[in-house]
Write a protein that holds these residues in place. Structure first.
Motif, PDB file in Angstrom:
ATOM      1  N   UNK A   1      14.558  -1.601  -6.912  1.00  0.00           N
ATOM      2  CA  UNK A   1      14.172  -2.429  -8.047  1.00  0.00           C
ATOM      3  C   UNK A   1      14.066  -1.570  -9.289  1.00  0.00           C
ATOM      4  N   UNK A   2      14.493  -2.109 -10.378  1.00  0.00           N
ATOM      5  CA  UNK A   2      14.315  -1.455 -11.664  1.00  0.00           C
ATOM      6  C   UNK A   2      13.125  -2.097 -12.362  1.00  0.00           C
ATOM      7  N   UNK A   3      12.574  -1.448 -13.406  1.00  0.00           N
ATOM      8  CA  UNK A   3      11.453  -2.055 -14.131  1.00  0.00           C
ATOM      9  C   UNK A   3      11.770  -3.436 -14.681  1.00  0.00           C
ATOM     10  N   UNK A   4      13.050  -3.724 -14.939  1.00  0.00           N
ATOM     11  CA  UNK A   4      13.398  -5.019 -15.510  1.00  0.00           C
ATOM     12  C   UNK A   4      13.572  -6.079 -14.447  1.00  0.00           C
ATOM     13  N   UNK A   5      14.041  -5.680 -13.223  1.00  0.00           N
ATOM     14  CA  UNK A   5      14.277  -6.664 -12.177  1.00  0.00           C
ATOM     15  C   UNK A   5      13.071  -6.868 -11.280  1.00  0.00           C
ATOM     16  N   UNK A   6      12.000  -6.127 -11.479  1.00  0.00           N
ATOM     17  CA  UNK A   6      10.766  -6.376 -10.751  1.00  0.00           C
ATOM     18  C   UNK A   6      10.340  -7.822 -10.988  1.00  0.00           C
ATOM     19  N   UNK A   7      10.041  -8.573  -9.906  1.00  0.00           N
ATOM     20  CA  UNK A   7       9.700  -9.990 -10.084  1.00  0.00           C
ATOM     21  C   UNK A   7       8.570 -10.238 -11.075  1.00  0.00           C
ATOM     22  N   UNK A   8       7.587  -9.325 -11.126  1.00  0.00           N
ATOM     23  CA  UNK A   8       6.488  -9.518 -12.054  1.00  0.00           C
ATOM     24  C   UNK A   8       6.883  -9.391 -13.506  1.00  0.00           C
ATOM     25  N   UNK A   9       8.022  -8.727 -13.757  1.00  0.00           N
ATOM     26  CA  UNK A   9       8.470  -8.487 -15.123  1.00  0.00           C
ATOM     27  C   UNK A   9       9.402  -9.581 -15.634  1.00  0.00           C
ATOM     28  N   UNK A  10       9.978 -10.358 -14.733  1.00  0.00           N
ATOM     29  CA  UNK A  10      11.009 -11.324 -15.122  1.00  0.00           C
ATOM     30  C   UNK A  10      10.531 -12.307 -16.189  1.00  0.00           C
ATOM     31  N   UNK A  11       9.317 -12.903 -16.095  1.00  0.00           N
ATOM     32  CA  UNK A  11       8.887 -13.802 -17.183  1.00  0.00           C
ATOM     33  C   UNK A  11       8.825 -13.106 -18.542  1.00  0.00           C
ATOM     34  N   UNK A  12       8.334 -11.863 -18.564  1.00  0.00           N
ATOM     35  CA  UNK A  12       8.268 -11.136 -19.834  1.00  0.00           C
ATOM     36  C   UNK A  12       9.667 -10.867 -20.377  1.00  0.00           C
ATOM     37  N   UNK A  13      10.606 -10.523 -19.492  1.00  0.00           N
ATOM     38  CA  UNK A  13      11.982 -10.285 -19.917  1.00  0.00           C
ATOM     39  C   UNK A  13      12.577 -11.549 -20.512  1.00  0.00           C
TER      40      UNK A  13
ATOM     41  N   UNK B   1     -10.687  -0.386 -17.398  1.00  0.00           N
ATOM     42  CA  UNK B   1      -9.777  -1.187 -16.584  1.00  0.00           C
ATOM     43  C   UNK B   1      -8.819  -0.266 -15.866  1.00  0.00           C
ATOM     44  N   UNK B   2      -8.076  -0.827 -14.908  1.00  0.00           N
ATOM     45  CA  UNK B   2      -7.191  -0.003 -14.085  1.00  0.00           C
ATOM     46  C   UNK B   2      -5.995   0.487 -14.883  1.00  0.00           C
ATOM     47  N   UNK B   3      -5.398   1.528 -14.361  1.00  0.00           N
ATOM     48  CA  UNK B   3      -4.223   2.100 -14.999  1.00  0.00           C
ATOM     49  C   UNK B   3      -3.027   1.163 -14.833  1.00  0.00           C
ATOM     50  N   UNK B   4      -2.078   1.204 -15.773  1.00  0.00           N
ATOM     51  CA  UNK B   4      -0.918   0.315 -15.668  1.00  0.00           C
ATOM     52  C   UNK B   4      -0.082   0.643 -14.441  1.00  0.00           C
ATOM     53  N   UNK B   5       0.497  -0.405 -13.852  1.00  0.00           N
ATOM     54  CA  UNK B   5       1.406  -0.214 -12.730  1.00  0.00           C
ATOM     55  C   UNK B   5       2.800  -0.669 -13.170  1.00  0.00           C
ATOM     56  N   UNK B   6       3.808   0.027 -12.724  1.00  0.00           N
ATOM     57  CA  UNK B   6       5.164  -0.326 -13.133  1.00  0.00           C
ATOM     58  C   UNK B   6       5.499   0.269 -14.486  1.00  0.00           C
ATOM     59  N   UNK B   7       6.658  -0.100 -14.993  1.00  0.00           N
ATOM     60  CA  UNK B   7       7.154   0.475 -16.227  1.00  0.00           C
ATOM     61  C   UNK B   7       6.889  -0.387 -17.439  1.00  0.00           C
ATOM     62  N   UNK B   8       7.072   0.218 -18.598  1.00  0.00           N
ATOM     63  CA  UNK B   8       6.869  -0.465 -19.876  1.00  0.00           C
ATOM     64  C   UNK B   8       8.205  -0.717 -20.570  1.00  0.00           C
ATOM     65  N   UNK B   9       9.255  -0.960 -19.800  1.00  0.00           N
ATOM     66  CA  UNK B   9      10.588  -1.139 -20.390  1.00  0.00           C
ATOM     67  C   UNK B   9      10.611  -2.272 -21.412  1.00  0.00           C
ATOM     68  N   UNK B  10       9.929  -3.375 -21.127  1.00  0.00           N
ATOM     69  CA  UNK B  10       9.973  -4.536 -22.035  1.00  0.00           C
ATOM     70  C   UNK B  10       9.318  -4.223 -23.379  1.00  0.00           C
ATOM     71  N   UNK B  11       8.055  -3.764 -23.424  1.00  0.00           N
ATOM     72  CA  UNK B  11       7.472  -3.465 -24.747  1.00  0.00           C
ATOM     73  C   UNK B  11       8.179  -2.324 -25.467  1.00  0.00           C
ATOM     74  N   UNK B  12       8.681  -1.334 -24.731  1.00  0.00           N
ATOM     75  CA  UNK B  12       9.409  -0.256 -25.395  1.00  0.00           C
ATOM     76  C   UNK B  12      10.692  -0.782 -26.021  1.00  0.00           C
ATOM     77  N   UNK B  13      11.380  -1.669 -25.309  1.00  0.00           N
ATOM     78  CA  UNK B  13      12.595  -2.272 -25.864  1.00  0.00           C
ATOM     79  C   UNK B  13      12.275  -3.127 -27.088  1.00  0.00           C
ATOM     80  N   UNK B  14      11.166  -3.861 -27.045  1.00  0.00           N
ATOM     81  CA  UNK B  14      10.782  -4.671 -28.206  1.00  0.00           C
ATOM     82  C   UNK B  14      10.459  -3.785 -29.405  1.00  0.00           C
ATOM     83  N   UNK B  15       9.821  -2.654 -29.154  1.00  0.00           N
ATOM     84  CA  UNK B  15       9.539  -1.726 -30.256  1.00  0.00           C
ATOM     85  C   UNK B  15      10.837  -1.225 -30.877  1.00  0.00           C
ATOM     86  N   UNK B  16      11.763  -0.775 -30.048  1.00  0.00           N
ATOM     87  CA  UNK B  16      13.027  -0.251 -30.565  1.00  0.00           C
ATOM     88  C   UNK B  16      13.821  -1.330 -31.284  1.00  0.00           C
TER      89      UNK B  16
END
Length: 304
Positions: free
Chosen positions: A31-43, A228-243
């Motif tokens: 799985x990539x950070x973008x195809x992780x099921x938890x990330x799909x709605x954000x993508x 709060x707990x540390x982030x799990x998974x990648x930040x590809x979506x917010x980093x892409x939005x920043x760029x």
């Protein structure tokens, strides 16, 4: 029962040597950070927001107002969806209170008293319903701007004070795009000028106010991170939005939007957001090279 596959031979069953599973199978399960099921709605929400932003220069009049609200709502939803998936619902709720809540309070104070930004007023009936003369979509814009900037600052530095400074600078850079574009579109007006060259109609007090409010938000997010707990998974979506915001806004202000003062905001926004954007790009390139080297040493085929 034998733990390894057996085959019949001339002298009876013989064991075949066990080996690693085929690489194609392991790659299919990766799985990539973008195809992780938890990330799909954000993508999905981020892609929709980008599509709406692309439509912005093509829209005019009331249609552009609708697109403006849609862009802000989709960006904020994408940020919240990603925050819930990767930092947890409690962190996401805290981030929303910090960004939208503090942002709204500062806007109410600003329109009523002139502090901390200076004297300004929002247009009536342009951006939907308002409370205390502040359109309710405006607090969502603070969420949409703060979360990607915070994720970039978090990636670039682990030190809380440096992260607060980086996030503050990133937010001011974002406003160097946002404010001139929205003022050119008539969404709000300033009472007095004396601003940057080419943007004299927006007072310097506006950016001073952003420095203060963004620093308060970043400090609060630092405290939120501690409890709060540390982030799990990648930040590809917010980093892409920043760029996308950094580079896409510079292009839009230079080429696709008509107001001549936006040529100046393209330069200012590109330079100030670039104080985070350039280190981010270098960080991503270093990670990609390190990933390729690791796969090469492991004898794994390179990613396509």
């Amino acid at each position: 029962m034998s733990p390894t596959p057996a085959s019949a031979g001339p002298t009876g069953p013989t064991r075949e040597p066990a080996g690693p599973p085929p690489r194609t199978a392991s790659r299919s399960r990766r799985r990539t950070p973008v195809t992780d099921p938890g990330t799909i709605p954000a993508v999905a929400l981020a892609v929709a927001a980008v599509a709406a932003q692309i439509a912005y220069p093509l829209a005019h009049g009331s249609a552009r107002d609708v697109v403006t609200v849609l862009v802000v709502a989709l960006l904020a939803a994408a940020c919240l969806a990603h925050a819930v998936a990767h930092r947890g619902a409690a962190w996401a709720a805290g981030m929303f209170v910090i960004s939208a809540g503090v942002g709204f309070a500062s806007e109410v104070a600003g329109t009523a008293t002139g502090y901390p930004y200076g004297c300004y007023a929002y247009a009536t009936d342009r951006l939907g319903p308002a409370l205390f003369d502040v359109p309710l979509v405006v607090p969502l814009a603070w969420t949409a701007g703060l979360y990607p900037v915070w994720c970039v600052a978090t990636r670039l530095t682990p030190r809380p004070t440096t992260r607060i400074a980086a996030a503050t600078i990133g937010m001011v850079g974002w406003d160097l795009y946002l404010d001139p574009q929205m003022v050119a579109d008539g969404q709000w007006t300033w009472c007095h000028g004396s601003g940057l060259p080419g943007l004299t109609h927006i007072p310097l007090s506006n950016y001073a106010g952003w420095l203060v409010v963004a620093a308060v938000m970043a400090t609060a997010l630092t405290a939120l991170d501690r409890v709060t707990r540390q982030p799990r998974g990648g930040d590809a979506v917010p980093l892409a939005l920043f760029l996308w915001t950094w580079l896409g806004s510079a292009l839009a202000h230079t080429v696709f939007l008509d107001a001549p003062e936006l040529r100046w905001s393209a330069v200012y926004g590109f330079i100030v957001m670039g104080l985070l954007g350039i280190p981010l790009l270098l960080s991503l390139l270093r990670d990609r090279r390190a990933h390729r080297d690791l796969r090469r040493r492991a004898g794994t085929p390179p990613d396509l």
